[in-house]
Design a protein around this motif. Structure first.
Motif, PDB file in Angstrom:
ATOM      1  N   SER A 104       0.909  -1.030  -0.246  1.00 55.95           N
ATOM      2  CA  SER A 104      -0.059   0.144  -0.521  1.00 55.95           C
ATOM      3  C   SER A 104       0.658   0.960  -0.205  1.00 55.95           C
ATOM      4  O   SER A 104       0.456   2.810  -1.049  1.00 55.95           O
ATOM      5  N   TYR A 105       1.769   1.304   0.873  1.00 57.77           N
ATOM      6  CA  TYR A 105       2.913   2.435   0.690  1.00 57.77           C
ATOM      7  C   TYR A 105       3.789   2.584  -0.808  1.00 57.77           C
ATOM      8  O   TYR A 105       3.523   3.618  -1.377  1.00 57.77           O
ATOM      9  N   TYR A 106       4.072   1.258  -1.739  1.00 57.29           N
ATOM     10  CA  TYR A 106       4.447   1.682  -2.940  1.00 57.29           C
ATOM     11  C   TYR A 106       3.104   2.480  -3.683  1.00 57.29           C
ATOM     12  O   TYR A 106       4.122   2.900  -4.113  1.00 57.29           O
ATOM     13  N   GLN A 107       2.681   2.270  -3.437  1.00 60.39           N
ATOM     14  CA  GLN A 107       1.349   1.846  -4.108  1.00 60.39           C
ATOM     15  C   GLN A 107       1.426   3.938  -4.181  1.00 60.39           C
ATOM     16  O   GLN A 107       0.652   4.924  -4.543  1.00 60.39           O
ATOM     17  N   GLN A 108       0.952   4.311  -3.211  1.00 64.94           N
ATOM     18  CA  GLN A 108       0.901   5.495  -2.326  1.00 64.94           C
ATOM     19  C   GLN A 108       2.198   6.653  -2.967  1.00 64.94           C
ATOM     20  O   GLN A 108       1.581   7.477  -3.482  1.00 64.94           O
ATOM     21  N   TYR A 109       3.474   5.866  -2.527  1.00 64.72           N
ATOM     22  CA  TYR A 109       4.055   7.062  -2.789  1.00 64.72           C
ATOM     23  C   TYR A 109       5.338   6.954  -3.461  1.00 64.72           C
ATOM     24  O   TYR A 109       5.892   7.472  -3.941  1.00 64.72           O
ATOM     25  N   GLY A 110       4.744   5.757  -3.829  1.00 64.21           N
ATOM     26  CA  GLY A 110       6.384   5.153  -5.725  1.00 64.21           C
ATOM     27  C   GLY A 110       7.395   5.559  -4.869  1.00 64.21           C
ATOM     28  O   GLY A 110       8.140   5.324  -5.960  1.00 64.21           O
ATOM     29  N   ASP A 111       7.531   4.375  -3.824  1.00 65.02           N
ATOM     30  CA  ASP A 111       8.655   4.554  -3.369  1.00 65.02           C
ATOM     31  C   ASP A 111       8.897   3.283  -3.232  1.00 65.02           C
ATOM     32  O   ASP A 111       8.370   2.325  -2.254  1.00 65.02           O
ATOM     33  N   LYS A 112      10.118   2.197  -4.244  1.00 66.65           N
ATOM     34  CA  LYS A 112      10.650   1.055  -3.958  1.00 66.65           C
ATOM     35  C   LYS A 112      11.339   1.168  -3.385  1.00 66.65           C
ATOM     36  O   LYS A 112      11.345  -0.428  -2.621  1.00 66.65           O
ATOM     37  N   GLN A 113      12.388   1.568  -2.560  1.00 67.74           N
ATOM     38  CA  GLN A 113      12.588   1.014  -1.230  1.00 67.74           C
ATOM     39  C   GLN A 113      11.926   0.528   0.081  1.00 67.74           C
ATOM     40  O   GLN A 113      12.680  -0.318   0.633  1.00 67.74           O
ATOM     41  N   ILE A 114      10.709   0.793   0.207  1.00 66.61           N
ATOM     42  CA  ILE A 114      10.118   0.052   1.187  1.00 66.61           C
ATOM     43  C   ILE A 114       9.901  -1.424   1.144  1.00 66.61           C
ATOM     44  O   ILE A 114       9.830  -2.289   2.024  1.00 66.61           O
ATOM     45  N   LEU A 115       9.572  -1.936  -0.292  1.00 66.62           N
ATOM     46  CA  LEU A 115       9.499  -3.152  -0.694  1.00 66.62           C
ATOM     47  C   LEU A 115      10.370  -3.924  -0.458  1.00 66.62           C
ATOM     48  O   LEU A 115      11.409  -5.250   0.198  1.00 66.62           O
TER      49      LEU A 115
END
Length: 925
Positions: A587-598
């Motif tokens: 959900s974080y990646y979808q919201q912010y576009g930051d792949k680092q969280i993955l």
């Protein structure tokens, strides 16, 4: 006539000049600079922090504004940088439309340095913008090896057998002498427990209850404070006031430190030439003394208590250089094995003042204060009493109860006969305050409250024509605010204060769509990494093999197992509780576009799914752990009468569906970061389990009991055979509209996943049917029963349950991406949809929403009047929106001169492509 021609000529020339100037100015300018998602942060321990900005249109009447290139300048001198000279990094022109997650790639960063930066961009025509305002960040200390200070505490020992903490919050102080006033000085402060910093008697910094909640068995977070202006030439005193807080929490107890507050701090003081002219660091030479304040309670569930302040123990000027501290004890040095990390999340702030609405004198001599709203935060109360008299303050969520969940504080009056209680290292939660022991009735002006939350910024505003929906939205956000103390979302702020993973399903999307939460959730995911490998706190309570340790923490297995809360360990849950470590990063990646969280959480995810796999037999997840370790949905209507449902088929079905949902989400994550082999493994497991679930639990288009939770989760997890999807959807619709007469019949996890699925297929009608109800069970029932916050349960009068809780906050996301129609179609809102609800979905006449996405400001105003639809839309620079209008609304005409591209209609919607700009559409007739 001649004069008229002259005036006309001048006007034409002015228009031409304005047009020429407009055409010579770039259409965009960068603004809102962030480093690590924060504005001008102090103490960043990342050697390659991410930089970001938003684009502002220089002329809001124009269209199609885009970034085609950027150039970043970073330097250590703000004046030089303002003259476009960068001594640390000049990226040069980079042809890119990226505005977020730009990884710093300049010279190696040094600890405890101030770095200034600015960015300039080129627009869609290649014109260079103005430079952005200058931003800055300050590096912290990058590793434990960079620290030279000692951990210090007191020799006082907490007697854990006591109901209340028996140690006064300690003061620490140290005098230093400076030959000159520093021009640059920061102190980095790590604490186990809470801290306040003072320099020459002046409190430094605004955050309260610092630092953020952390697993103190493994980690301590430090905060950077700028103390340059507070220091002076000559004698200076650096002081700390520590509070027990999480330092005594049972799961964090370790043999290498006492069960109490400690601090580690250091600073280098620089002159204008960057020469070190002084050093501050904690060690055994610091002096300590008990303060007048101590914890009431022992920081455990149902006994977080409050504070007691004894005014007779006050020491004037204790934090001033003039005070003689020779009678104070020396600090004790400790050597705990903890990782020091920068607190890269906003601190807690007092975000709203609350004033009482009524005070009642009770027959027994007590006074009852109504604060008008249920809240978690601080109170300040002026009181009068005989010298030495203890005055107690009991906090309650319920009008009929004197106190709920042992929330209480106290004040001991000194010789003056009057004083003021104010929280410092704890907080209360409730609406009503019973004052016991005061000699006279306080006035309304004698009492104030402040709600506390993490200091993130709002991202949305919403209002519509339906007063009930406005109430639900407003109370949902108010409740969310009061649950977000300390960089985690707790279940409730008064009884448990635990960071439950299951409850997070009900809160994370509401949080992300209404607030700027990127740093907050990145920190909370780090907490989940810290707790992995430890069994849940409750475990098998009746099985000696799984018995808790004497300190109440679970056994350490060093496997992928997860407790049900983070960073707090304690509490019950099930697969959906640990499973938040899969769904939240996605959900974080979808919201912010930051792949680092993955990437950062991939091993965490893999460990968790491996743990679940260890409890799979014949492709089905079997119940594991104790009674409180295999919960599925939780707190559906009348749940307490029906029991926990652990071993019933409907619960086993739910948890198997959830596991498949986790597997499919994890496969998406793996593919996104190039882990194709692992993605294939998870996908294959999901397919095999789907077959097994359908064979065991699926009959007549229903899963197990056919509940809203199981039907929606089967659809969300893509377990339903393709040919049966419409039939299962119809069964879900029947369950909502016919069997439950439009009411919701789901709990925390099941309800959150129900709303998530219905939002994904744009069934606003079904969601609205549940949100418009006023009879039990519903949000409207809460409103009509005088709720000021969202309850833990659908029932009001069950004692022992919270009236300020995370359970049912999932509607907060629908108001933004459903009723307002704003939904990202690519990670980070580079492209997004605005899908206007159908007139038949709701009876709402209008809705107005402003949303600050990671790409900038999006506006969605829609109004239906006499069958005519009017739209007011804003699309931020550098994005593209698809405007989807129900066909039943007919043809809409754009009111401005702008090119709008029409796409072939899809299903029941007409579709237009909107470039950046502002648009007003109206029906032809």
């Amino acid at each position: 006539m001649h004069r008229f021609k002259i005036i006309l000529f001048i006007m034409i020339c002015c228009c031409q000049v304005r047009l020429a100037v407009a055409n010579s100015v770039a259409s965009i300018v960068p603004d809102q600079l962030t480093c690590a998602y924060l504005t001008d942060p102090i103490g960043i321990d990342d050697l390659t922090p991410k930089l970001g900005w938003q684009l502002r249109a220089t002329d809001r009447s124009r269209y199609g504004q885009r970034q085609t290139a950027y150039r970043i300048l970073v330097g250590q001198d703000s004046v030089a940088l303002s003259q476009r000279r960068a001594d640390v990094w000049d990226s040069g022109w980079v042809e890119s439309d990226a505005t977020q997650h730009i990884v710093y790639s300049g010279k190696k960063l040094h600890p405890d340095r101030k770095y200034y930066w600015s960015v300039v961009v080129k627009d869609e025509k290649g014109k260079m913008s103005d430079f952005s305002p200058i931003g800055k960040w300050v590096t912290g200390l990058f590793s434990n090896a960079d620290w030279t200070a000692d951990w210090i505490g007191t020799s006082e020992v907490f007697d854990a057998s006591q109901t209340d903490y028996n140690v006064y919050d300690p003061w620490f102080r140290k005098n230093i002498y400076l030959e000159e006033q520093p021009s640059d000085a920061r102190i980095f402060v790590a604490s186990i427990g809470f801290h306040e910093l003072y320099v020459n008697g002046q409190k430094i910094g605004n955050p309260v209850l610092a630092p953020a909640a952390t697993d103190h068995g493994k980690r301590a977070r430090y905060i950077g404070y700028d103390i340059s202006k507070a220091l002076r030439k000559g004698s200076n005193t650096i002081s700390f006031w520590l509070g027990a807080g999480w330092s005594i929490y049972a799961p964090y107890v370790r043999d290498d430190r006492p069960r109490g507050a400690m601090v580690r701090a250091e600073a280098s003081l620089y002159n204008a030439s960057r020469e070190v002219i002084g050093v501050i660091k904690t060690d055994g030479s610091w002096k300590t003394h008990p303060s007048p304040n101590k914890l009431l309670g022992n920081w455990s569930p149902r006994n977080f208590g409050g504070e007691v302040y004894d005014a007779n123990l006050e020491v004037p000027n204790w934090n001033q250089s003039s005070y003689d501290d020779r009678s104070w004890k020396s600090a004790t040095v400790y050597y705990p094995h903890v990782q020091l990390s920068a607190q890269q999340v906003e601190g807690n702030v007092l975000f709203r003042e609350i004033n009482p609405v009524a005070i009642e004198a009770l027959p027994n001599g007590d006074y009852r204060v109504d604060m008008g709203v249920n809240f978690a935060g601080w109170t300040q109360i002026n009181v009068k009493g005989a010298p030495g008299k203890r005055i107690d303050f009991l906090f309650s969520e319920r009008r009929q109860d004197e106190m709920t969940f042992n929330n209480r504080s106290a004040y001991i009056v000194d010789a003056s006969g009057a004083g003021t209680f104010k929280n410092r290292f704890n907080y209360s939660s409730g609406r009503w305050i019973t004052i016991k022991g005061a000699e006279s009735k306080p006035s309304l002006q004698d009492i104030k409250g402040w709600a506390i939350r993490t200091g993130y910024a709002p991202a949305s505003s919403f209002v519509c024509s339906d007063s009930l929906q406005n109430w639900i939205y407003d109370r949902t956000l108010w409740t969310f605010d009061n649950l977000s103390l300390g960089g985690m979302i707790v279940d409730c702020p008064q009884r448990e204060r635990m960071g439950y993973g299951g409850d997070a399903h009900a809160t994370t999307e509401t949080g992300m769509l209404n607030y700027k939460m990127a740093s907050f959730y990145a920190k909370w995911m780090e907490d989940w990494q810290d707790v992995q490998g430890t069994e849940p706190m409750v475990g098998n309570m009746n099985d000696p093999q799984w018995a808790r340790k004497k300190t109440s923490s679970g056994r350490v297995f060093n496997t992928g197992i997860l407790p049900h809360t983070a960073p707090t360990y304690w509490g019950g849950g099930g697969p959906a509780w640990g499973g938040i470590v899969v769904t939240l990063p996605w959900s974080y990646y979808q919201q912010y576009g930051d792949k680092q969280i993955l990437e950062d959480n991939f091993d965490l995810i893999k460990g968790w799914l491996n743990f679940l796999e260890g409890h799979v037999q014949d492709d089905l997840l079997k119940p594991y752990g104790g009674d409180w370790d295999f919960l599925g949905d939780w707190l559906w209507p009348n749940a307490t009468a029906e029991g926990m449902n652990n071993k019933k088929p409907e619960n086993i079905c739910f948890n198997n569906l959830y596991r498949v949902y986790n597997l499919r989400t994890a496969a998406l994550i793996a593919r996104e970061i190039g882990k194709e082999e692992q993605a294939a493994i998870w996908q294959a497991q999901a397919e095999k389990s789907s077959i097994a679930i359908n064979a065991r639990f699926y009959k007549n288009y229903s899963y197990a009991d056919g509940s809203m939770s199981n039907q929606s989760l089967a659809l969300l997890a893509e377990v339903v055979p393709a040919e049966d999807i419409k039939k299962v959807q119809q069964q879900l619709e029947y369950e909502i509209l016919v069997k439950r007469k439009g009411h919701i019949h789901a709990g925390i996890t099941g309800g959150a996943l129900l709303f998530k699925y219905l939002r994904s297929i744009h069934r606003n009608d079904l969601i609205y049917s549940m949100l418009k109800q006023t009879a039990y069970p519903s949000w409207g029932y809460m409103r009509d029963n005088d709720a000021t916050t969202i309850w833990e349960m659908w029932e009001k009068d069950l004692r022992g349950h919270s009236l300020l809780h995370s359970s049912f906050l999932y509607p907060g996301a629908w108001y933004i991406d459903g009723l307002s129609g704003i939904k990202s179609s690519s990670p980070g809102y580079k492209t997004f949809d605005i899908q206007i609800p159908k007139a038949t979905d709701t009876d709402i006449a209008w809705a107005k929403t402003e949303f600050i996405s990671p790409m900038g400001h999006i506006k969605s105003y829609w109004t239906r009047q006499d069958g005519n639809l009017t739209l007011d839309i804003a699309v931020p620079p550098n994005t593209t929106a698809l405007l989807k209008i129900p066909k039943e609304d007919g043809t809409l005409v754009l009111q401005q001169k702008a090119k709008v591209r029409t796409l072939p209609a899809q299903a029941e919607y007409s579709i237009m492509v909107l470039e950046p700009g502002e648009y007003i559409f109206k029906n032809i007739d």
